[in-house]
Enzyme design. Structure first.
Site, PDB file in Angstrom:
ATOM      1  N   ASP A 140       2.922   0.373  -2.858  1.00 33.51           N
ATOM      2  CA  ASP A 140       2.363   0.454  -1.543  1.00 33.51           C
ATOM      3  C   ASP A 140       2.609   0.035  -0.819  1.00 33.51           C
ATOM      4  O   ASP A 140       3.077  -1.013  -1.046  1.00 33.51           O
ATOM      5  CB  ASP A 140       0.613   0.927  -1.346  1.00 33.51           C
ATOM      6  CG  ASP A 140      -0.068   1.130  -0.533  1.00 33.51           C
ATOM      7  OD1 ASP A 140       0.386   1.997   0.393  1.00 33.51           O
ATOM      8  OD2 ASP A 140      -1.542   0.527  -0.248  1.00 33.51           O
TER       9      ASP A 140
ATOM     10  N   ASP B 234       0.585  -1.046   3.181  1.00 37.36           N
ATOM     11  CA  ASP B 234      -0.507  -2.082   3.092  1.00 37.36           C
ATOM     12  C   ASP B 234      -1.118  -2.230   2.759  1.00 37.36           C
ATOM     13  O   ASP B 234      -2.316  -1.624   1.633  1.00 37.36           O
ATOM     14  CB  ASP B 234      -1.617  -0.964   4.526  1.00 37.36           C
ATOM     15  CG  ASP B 234      -0.786  -0.857   5.398  1.00 37.36           C
ATOM     16  OD1 ASP B 234      -0.049  -1.749   6.317  1.00 37.36           O
ATOM     17  OD2 ASP B 234      -0.736   0.587   6.387  1.00 37.36           O
TER      18      ASP B 234
ATOM     19  N   ASP C  65      -1.385  -0.870  10.318  1.00 34.96           N
ATOM     20  CA  ASP C  65      -2.304  -0.378  11.806  1.00 34.96           C
ATOM     21  C   ASP C  65      -3.062  -1.231  12.245  1.00 34.96           C
ATOM     22  O   ASP C  65      -3.674  -1.190  13.384  1.00 34.96           O
ATOM     23  CB  ASP C  65      -2.430   0.883  11.385  1.00 34.96           C
ATOM     24  CG  ASP C  65      -1.288   1.716  10.870  1.00 34.96           C
ATOM     25  OD1 ASP C  65      -0.431   1.402  11.125  1.00 34.96           O
ATOM     26  OD2 ASP C  65      -2.156   2.329  10.162  1.00 34.96           O
TER      27      ASP C  65
ATOM     28  N   ASP D 260       0.976   5.302   4.071  1.00 37.08           N
ATOM     29  CA  ASP D 260       0.468   6.180   4.235  1.00 37.08           C
ATOM     30  C   ASP D 260       0.779   5.174   6.016  1.00 37.08           C
ATOM     31  O   ASP D 260       0.162   6.118   6.859  1.00 37.08           O
ATOM     32  CB  ASP D 260      -0.556   6.934   4.507  1.00 37.08           C
ATOM     33  CG  ASP D 260      -1.435   7.728   4.804  1.00 37.08           C
ATOM     34  OD1 ASP D 260      -0.717   7.827   5.596  1.00 37.08           O
ATOM     35  OD2 ASP D 260      -2.942   7.808   4.844  1.00 37.08           O
TER      36      ASP D 260
ATOM     37  N   ASP E  17      -3.647  -0.003  -4.015  1.00 34.12           N
ATOM     38  CA  ASP E  17      -4.652  -0.465  -3.204  1.00 34.12           C
ATOM     39  C   ASP E  17      -5.617   0.677  -3.216  1.00 34.12           C
ATOM     40  O   ASP E  17      -7.049   0.073  -3.645  1.00 34.12           O
ATOM     41  CB  ASP E  17      -4.706  -1.766  -2.915  1.00 34.12           C
ATOM     42  CG  ASP E  17      -4.571  -0.854  -1.525  1.00 34.12           C
ATOM     43  OD1 ASP E  17      -5.607  -1.633  -0.525  1.00 34.12           O
ATOM     44  OD2 ASP E  17      -3.513  -0.744  -0.731  1.00 34.12           O
TER      45      ASP E  17
END
Length: 257
Positions: free
Chosen positions: A9, A11, A20, A95, A178
């Site tokens: 992942d 972030d 973001d 994402d 996470d």
């Protein structure tokens, strides 16, 4: 001998915070973001934030400069370089979005370390505005997963990765994440694979609330330093076990000559 595929992942995993949220806060968008938060899906909300920056006269170069200030733990940087040097196939499923991820990785000299980055696509359009789009085409049927947001199912992506590399023999997967949307790909891991959830975050809590559903070995980490140490230890252990198994197989073969 099996290869190792390490899937990250981004972030709160490769970077400590959220890219973001960093841009929203650093570029003065917090009030507007909070006003619109309940009215738009996150993906569309971030596209709207980029529109606002464009209206304010901020360029993609300004956004890049903001992103370059995001810190990355030295232990994570070292671990990525060591894992790449050891022959691991490194990939990202996130994402966030392509522009943010590639800018941050390039700033830290890591962009070339990953064979694949699967995330929400982005472009700088003819007017100079950064646009962010969903990974899954909104015009196509839903991916049908109730664990993931409509714009990206990480479990589907893991299945696609597994199908694309399976022809080259057995692969051992290490998945690091996470968040809530990291639970779906965790369910796609099999016995012999490994998942590294960030301690006390959503993925870790979901794993231990559904422990019987998890086939992979679990290794929690708390910060970048611990992530790096555990990841490199796992890679070394898997590689050593593979070498020992290969040596044993050759020894058994020679006994029958």
């Amino acid at each position: 001998m099996a290869g190792i595929v390490v899937v990250f992942d981004f972030d709160r995993t490769l970077i400590d915070g959220d890219s973001d949220s960093w841009v929203v806060a650093e570029m003065g968008l917090t009030q507007l973001f909070n006003e619109l938060r309940s009215t738009l899906p996150w993906n569309k909300l971030m596209d709207r934030m980029m529109e606002e920056l464009h209206l304010q006269g901020k360029s993609s170069v300004d956004i890049k400069e903001c992103l370059k200030r995001i810190p990355m733990h030295l232990g994570v940087i070292a671990a990525i370089k060591s894992a790449q040097a050891s022959g691991c196939d490194l990939r990202i499923i996130s994402d966030a979005n392509q522009f943010f991820i590639e800018t941050i990785l390039e700033c830290h000299g890591l962009l070339g370390s990953f064979s694949q980055i699967v995330t929400n696509p982005s472009i700088v359009d003819g007017d100079g505005r950064l646009r962010i789009f969903p990974y899954h085409d909104v015009g196509s049927p839903s991916h049908g997963c109730n664990l993931c947001p409509s714009n990206l199912c990480k479990g589907v992506v893991i299945d696609q990765i597994r199908a694309s590399v399976s022809a080259n023999g057995r692969k051992i997967y290490i998945y690091l994440g996470d968040g809530r949307n990291d639970f779906c790909p965790t369910l796609r891991l099999v016995e012999g694979d490994h998942v590294m959830p960030r301690k006390d975050y959503a993925l870790s809590k979901r794993i231990y609330s559904n422990r019987m559903l998890i086939k992979a070995d679990i290794h929690e980490w708390s910060d970048g330093e611990e992530l790096g140490k555990i990841l490199l230890h796992l890679i070394h252990r898997i590689s050593t076990e593979e070498i020992n198994c290969s040596d044993l197989s050759q020894l058994n073969s020679s006994d029958h000559i």
